[in-house]
Motif scaffolding. Sequence first.
Motif, PDB file in Angstrom:
ATOM      1  N   HIS A 262       0.742  -1.282  -0.176  1.00 37.07           N
ATOM      2  CA  HIS A 262       0.098  -0.001   0.108  1.00 37.07           C
ATOM      3  C   HIS A 262       0.874   1.350   0.011  1.00 37.07           C
ATOM      4  CE1 HIS A 262      -3.229  -2.835   1.078  1.00 37.07           C
ATOM      5  NE2 HIS A 262      -3.965  -2.182   0.232  1.00 37.07           N
ATOM      6  N   GLN A 264       3.310   1.499  -2.116  1.00 32.50           N
ATOM      7  CA  GLN A 264       3.474   1.513  -3.649  1.00 32.50           C
ATOM      8  C   GLN A 264       1.938   1.522  -4.292  1.00 32.50           C
ATOM      9  OE1 GLN A 264       5.423  -2.298  -3.837  1.00 32.50           O
ATOM     10  NE2 GLN A 264       7.226  -1.377  -4.532  1.00 32.50           N
ATOM     11  N   HIS A 265       0.955   1.355  -3.562  1.00 41.69           N
ATOM     12  CA  HIS A 265      -0.150   1.422  -4.425  1.00 41.69           C
ATOM     13  C   HIS A 265      -1.522   2.235  -3.374  1.00 41.69           C
ATOM     14  CE1 HIS A 265       1.642  -2.182  -6.125  1.00 41.69           C
ATOM     15  NE2 HIS A 265       0.966  -1.699  -7.123  1.00 41.69           N
ATOM     16  N   PRO A 266      -0.922   3.366  -2.899  1.00 40.38           N
ATOM     17  CA  PRO A 266      -1.739   4.066  -2.076  1.00 40.38           C
ATOM     18  C   PRO A 266      -3.243   4.111  -2.402  1.00 40.38           C
ATOM     19  CG  PRO A 266      -0.366   5.677  -2.906  1.00 40.38           C
ATOM     20  CD  PRO A 266       0.122   4.265  -3.377  1.00 40.38           C
ATOM     21  N   ASP A 267      -3.454   4.045  -3.723  1.00 41.09           N
ATOM     22  CA  ASP A 267      -4.853   4.214  -4.281  1.00 41.09           C
ATOM     23  C   ASP A 267      -5.871   3.210  -3.842  1.00 41.09           C
ATOM     24  OD1 ASP A 267      -3.212   3.079  -5.927  1.00 41.09           O
ATOM     25  OD2 ASP A 267      -4.663   2.793  -7.441  1.00 41.09           O
ATOM     26  N   GLU A 268      -5.227   1.918  -3.449  1.00 46.00           N
ATOM     27  CA  GLU A 268      -5.975   0.694  -3.208  1.00 46.00           C
ATOM     28  C   GLU A 268      -5.993   0.742  -1.429  1.00 46.00           C
ATOM     29  OE1 GLU A 268      -4.770  -2.701  -5.050  1.00 46.00           O
ATOM     30  OE2 GLU A 268      -3.878  -1.818  -6.901  1.00 46.00           O
ATOM     31  N   TRP A 269      -5.653   1.704  -1.028  1.00 41.98           N
ATOM     32  CA  TRP A 269      -5.766   1.703   0.624  1.00 41.98           C
ATOM     33  C   TRP A 269      -7.217   1.849   0.812  1.00 41.98           C
ATOM     34  CZ3 TRP A 269      -2.708   0.471   4.470  1.00 41.98           C
ATOM     35  CH2 TRP A 269      -3.124   0.983   6.150  1.00 41.98           C
ATOM     36  N   LYS A 270      -7.864   0.778   1.615  1.00 44.44           N
ATOM     37  CA  LYS A 270      -9.503   0.981   1.655  1.00 44.44           C
ATOM     38  C   LYS A 270      -9.923   1.833   2.847  1.00 44.44           C
ATOM     39  CE  LYS A 270      -9.745  -3.677   3.455  1.00 44.44           C
ATOM     40  NZ  LYS A 270     -10.561  -5.028   3.318  1.00 44.44           N
ATOM     41  N   GLN A 273      -9.445   7.861   2.106  1.00 46.07           N
ATOM     42  CA  GLN A 273      -8.742   8.133   0.753  1.00 46.07           C
ATOM     43  C   GLN A 273      -7.528   9.100   0.842  1.00 46.07           C
ATOM     44  OE1 GLN A 273     -12.051  10.334  -1.176  1.00 46.07           O
ATOM     45  NE2 GLN A 273     -12.821   8.414  -2.136  1.00 46.07           N
ATOM     46  N   ASN A 274      -6.785   8.847  -0.264  1.00 46.75           N
ATOM     47  CA  ASN A 274      -5.354   9.593  -0.452  1.00 46.75           C
ATOM     48  C   ASN A 274      -4.420   9.460   0.994  1.00 46.75           C
ATOM     49  OD1 ASN A 274      -6.341  10.333  -2.912  1.00 46.75           O
ATOM     50  ND2 ASN A 274      -7.645  12.028  -2.019  1.00 46.75           N
ATOM     51  N   HIS A 276      -1.067   9.005   3.290  1.00 40.39           N
ATOM     52  CA  HIS A 276       0.413   9.426   3.011  1.00 40.39           C
ATOM     53  C   HIS A 276       1.221   8.117   3.006  1.00 40.39           C
ATOM     54  CE1 HIS A 276      -0.975  13.363   3.890  1.00 40.39           C
ATOM     55  NE2 HIS A 276      -1.116  13.063   5.154  1.00 40.39           N
ATOM     56  N   PRO A 277       1.951   7.835   1.640  1.00 39.68           N
ATOM     57  CA  PRO A 277       2.359   6.299   1.668  1.00 39.68           C
ATOM     58  C   PRO A 277       4.030   6.557   1.981  1.00 39.68           C
ATOM     59  CG  PRO A 277       2.432   7.744  -0.501  1.00 39.68           C
ATOM     60  CD  PRO A 277       1.912   8.659   0.597  1.00 39.68           C
TER      61      PRO A 277
END
Length: 332
Positions: A262, A264-270, A273-274, A276-277
């Motif tokens: 997550h 590397q893919h913060p857009d898939e963090w459920k 939204q948005n 900090h990665p």
Amino acid sequence: MHPKKQIDFVKKKIKQKEQPYYQAYQVLIAEADSALQAEDHALADFNVPGYYRDALAHRTNSKSLQTDAFNAYACALAYQLSGKKKYADKSLDFLMAWANKNTKYSNADGSLVMAYSGTAMIISAELLYNYKGWQKKDKEQFMGWAKNVYRKSADEIRNRKNNWADWGRLGSILTAYLLDDKAEVAENIRLIKSDLFHKIAPDGHMPEEVKREANGIWYTYFSLAPITAASWVAYQADGTNLFTYQENGRSIKTALDYMLYHSQHPDEWKWFQNPHPGKPGSWPGNLLEAMYPIYKEEKYNAYVKEARPLYYPTHHFAWTFPTLMKPFLTFD
């Protein structure tokens, strides 16, 4: 945190100018040289209000310990690797400033910040334990501070449910190891085992940490950093291997993998939204750099390799010099 086999291993790499060790060593020496010019910031009362109540006082008082702890650590490690007494003496200046002046912590975040920032003070003391220039009276004074002020802060929070407990356990096991308190080493290992699989869900997320809205990935890291560092200390202390401890697919590694994915893919963090990665050259890079030698997981290496040499000089101290001081389970 830094057993003799690790120190000897790294000294050999430095002598051979092998990378990335040699470059990481040069970074350490630069930090230690800078610390030689610094003064301490010891406080009699480490008073740290809650961040959202008084952000300025929180940052200012936290930084007093964080700056001194990092400088003490950099100098103590530089002494071990270079043999130069000037670094040991300067590290002792920082340690003794706090041991002689600081008698308590207070306010909402005093115990937590002392626990997660003061780890570097305890690691420094371990590195300097056999240094002949540390006078017996001064050493006893520091050990009293470590037991009665620092470990008190760590023990006070080690039964909490979230990352507070993780930092408390790291601080407590580090101090117990320093003080040769085998019973407390064992108690901290027991505590880690007691709720590790409550902290880590079957898919690898950490329920108490993902609650923190946009900072959920950060708090996942902020929990795993002390869990893994305490596991490393446990392994050195009595051979307990918590890195392979698992139950129904839950383990430290599943949580690390979830955090990396997550990041590397913060857009898939459920969970929010948005989020900090983090970054390879900061957090969670320092943690994944440390865990690569443990798990031999190539995706950890791929994430951090362009950011080497990694070090983390601020705020909290678990994996502070992970490129230089790699935690191999065996040093060949």
